[in-house]
Structure formats: structure tokens, C-alpha cells
Design an enzyme around this catalytic site. Structure first.
Site: not given
Ligand code: GRF
Length: 207
Positions: A110, A151
Site C-alpha cells: 500500500h 488494508d
């Protein structure tokens, strides 16, 4: 030998960092057995072809439902024999069935320091636009295990990158890729390939 399947959607610079890492010996004990793209136009497919890695496209619009798409993705992963799934610039939301089939065996890169600037809607250039809008002085990238959320899985590696005064989103994205993503994703794979990572009580332990 750790067999990895790399899931891509776009340019494939993170895939390239993995391939270069294996070539240069920075990633050991690892073989990329498959590249899976959700876009037929992804330049990442060119990179796979140049490296002689079998690639498949599993594209959502070619399936009648999200469930059928997930089933096709799962089938492609299982057929590849991969032990670890690496989401490298992958914009596909990984369905529950796949997460359950690969518990703590899916990692994602990410482009921010989770838990900042992450979650639904935070991907690609948008992450860096929000970073600049908020005016933070440090950003970076995170490699984390994928769980049922967005996430939200156990964090494995993070690397900080300075935000410079005149940065445009594009300039910041490139610096984060160069200085963080392309460094920690190969490192994470090498750690896993050499049995140095475990997940205990929802957090990673690196030995
Ligand atoms: C990068 O910003 C990466 O952080 C994000 O997707 C973008 C393109 O990645 N996940 P790549 O060049 O396709 O690896």
C-alpha cells in the site's frame, strides 16, 4: 522454494522490482510461478512475458457476477500452485473465499503508512493527493497481510519517505515507489521465503 503468484492491474513496476530482486539475489528461495492480471492492457503482462512467466487475465467484466469472478481468480491461483499471493499494484478487491483459502498467505503493497491514508477509496494517485492535501511531512509505503478488510491485515514492513515542499502527486508517487515500495516488497517476500515471519496475536513477528 517459495512459489509466488503476483496479481497486477497496471504498469507492473512492483512486479519488476520482484523479478529484479530474484535476478540480483536480493530475494532468495523464491520463484514467480504466475502473473495474474485483471486487465488485458496491463503493461505488467509485457514484463511477465519478457521474463518468461506464464500469465493469465481474469477480468471482472468477462464474468456474470462478482462470485463467478472470485471463483475464477481462486481457480487461477490454485492452478498455479502458488504458496504466497502477492498483490503488486493490484486494484482488485480480494473476495472472502480467496482470503480464507490463503490465510496469512496474501500480501499487499500500500503506498502509504497504514493506518494513515488507507481503506476504501485510497489507492494509486489518490493516496498521494490526500497526503499533499493534508500537508503531512512524512509518508511512505506498507506491506501487510491481507485479511477480510481493506488494508487492515497485520503489518509486515513499512518505509518512510519525505514529502517535499513542491511535490506534485505524481512526483510524490514516484518517490514513494522508488524509495519505499520497490524496496520493502522484495524484502518482505525474501523474509517470508526464508521462514522468518510469523503472525502472532494479529501482529507480525520477524525473526
Ligand atoms: C503504485 O502506486 C502502487 O503503490 C499501487 O499501484 C501503483 C502502480 O503499481 N499499488 P505498479 O507499477 O503496477 O506496480
Amino acid at each position: 522454494m517459495l512459489k509466488i503468484a503476483v496479481m497486477v492491474s497496471g504498469g507492473g513496476t512492483n512486479l519488476q522490482a520482484i523479478l529484479d530482486g530474484i535476478r540480483d539475489g536480493k530475494i532468495t528461495n523464491t520463484e514467480v510461478v504466475r502473473v495474474i492480471s485483471n486487465s488485458r492492457k496491463a503493461y505488467a503482462l509485457e514484463r511477465a512475458a519478457r521474463a518468461g512467466i506464464p500469465a493469465v487475465c481474469v477480468t471482472r467484466k468477462e464474468y456474470p457476477s462478482p462470485e463467478a469472478f472470485d471463483d475464477a481468480l481462486l481457480a487461477a491461483l490454485q492452478e498455479s500452485g502458488a504458496d504466497l499471493v502477492v498483490l503488486a499494484g493490484c486494484l482488485v478487491v480480494i473476495g472472502e473465499k480467496i482470503v480464507k483459502a490463503y490465510p496469512n498467505r496474501i500480501i499487499n503493497i500500500h503506498p502509504a503508512l497504514i493506518p494513515s491514508f488507507c481503506g476504501t477509496g485510497y489507492y494509486g494517485l489518490n493516496v498521494h493527493e490526500e497526503v499533499l492535501k493534508r500537508g503531512v511531512k512524512i509518508t511512505g509505503a506498507t506491506v501487510h497481510f491481507v485479511d477480510g478488510g481493506t488494508d487492515t491485515g497485520p503489518i509486515l514492513l513499512q518505509k518512510a519517505v519525505e514529502v517535499k515542499q513542491q511535490d506534485t502527486p505524481k512526483e510524490l508517487q514516484l518517490r514513494v515507489m522508488r524509495e519505499a515500495e520497490w524496496v520493502i516488497l522484495p524484502q518482505a517476500i525474501d523474509l517470508i521465503a526464508n521462514g522468518r515471519v510469523s503472525v502472532e496475536d494479529g501482529k507480525t513477528v520477524i525473526r
